[in-house]
Write an enzyme that holds these catalytic residues in place. Structure first.
Site: not given
Length: 316
Positions: A144, A174
């Site tokens: 992330y 992400k």
């Protein structure tokens, strides 16, 4: 040891809010209704739990476990993917949450960089990610990337380069940043079975052109049905329509930013639009005046033309 099950994720993923009651305690009883709202009203069948939108860093480990368990349980048979963010400032707590996510049936885990004692270089961050991934080796693992909040500004491409050699369960990214060149290089140099998920809702169309497979965002909680039309138009090659829809969502987001669009405002907006009792944010975030959220909701209604005039006034 069995390899993690590769279930390609694409489309919209809602970054979920954390329901709290008036006393500031988590309220998991809302999650079943939340799941139904996403699926039936927004056409969104995947969630990213305990992330930034979910105020994860303001929650205890036990609260995050309870929420992950409830989302996995209530989403079974309704949601295609439940990805649980397990990143913490503490490596041990991240590992504990990773093991728990595997135990409760999550479809994947994601980890953000620690942001108090920050990694000194990309190798330190990669080692941190590796040690968390080892705690749940059978779960697909996502990095992330959120430099604006973590203050960790290494290029995502530098983190991904050769990462499958140290994290066999690595599944994808992400990417919540505005550096589309970095994102493009991640897409270009990554295997096609790694989902590249983009996290800046207002720039989704540009990321799709760069090769994004899907998107994770907070506005998909209440604008998912609209953004799904953008995805459909893009897939059909109707770029004029896709661009028009992106411009519409940008108008809403731009107006919201002028109203002080932080997580607290965003959460109150979701309450107004959905009718779900998600409660206040947790301190140090402060509750947003309902009037401000109503103003944004009216703007959303005006720009997107999704509800009859005045319908939002009746929501609790």
């Amino acid at each position: 040891m069995a390899a993690p099950q590769r279930k390609m994720i694409s489309g919209l993923i809602a970054a979920t809010f954390t329901p709290l009651n008036d006393q500031g305690e988590i309220n998991p009883s809302v999650i079943e209704r939340y799941v139904d709202y996403l699926v039936k009203e927004q056409g969104v069948r995947a969630v990213f739990v305990n992330g930034t939108t979910g105020e994860s860093m303001s929650l205890s480990v036990e609260e995050r476990k309870r929420l992950a368990e409830e989302w996995c349980q209530r989403g079974k048979g309704k949601l295609d993917q439940v990805i649980v963010h397990v990143g913490c400032l503490s490596l041990k707590e991240s590992q504990e949450l990773a093991r728990h996510a595997a135990d409760v049936g999550a479809d994947g885990i994601a980890v953000i960089s620690p942001c108090f004692f920050k990694p000194a270089d990309k190798d330190a961050l990669r080692k941190f990610l590796q040690h968390v991934a080892k705690a749940a080796p059978c779960l697909p693992f996502y990095y992330y990337h959120l430099p604006a909040l973590t203050g960790v500004s290494f290029k995502a491409m530098d983190i991904l380069q050769g990462i499958e050699d140290i994290i066999p369960s690595f599944q994808g990214l992400k990417f919540s940043g505005s550096d589309l060149m970095d994102f493009g290089q991640c897409v270009h140099h990554s295997p096609p079975h790694w989902p590249m998920l983009y996290g800046m809702d207002e720039q989704l169309l540009a990321a799709l052109v760069m090769g994004a497979h899907g998107a994770v965002g907070s506005t998909y909680n209440y604008m998912g049905c609209v953004v799904n039309r953008l995805l459909e138009a893009y897939e059909k090659g109707d770029y004029v329509l896709a661009r028009s829809i992106q411009f519409q969502t940008q108008e809403v987001i731009s107006y919201a930013v002028k109203q002080g669009f932080d997580t607290a405002v965003n959460k109150q907006l979701m309450c107004v639009v959905s009718g779900l009792p998600l409660g206040p944010p947790r301190l140090p975030l402060q509750e947003c005046p309902r009037e401000r959220a109503l103003a944004i909701a009216r703007r959303l209604q005006e720009v997107l033309g999704r509800t009859e005039e005045g319908a939002l006034e009746t929501q609790p």
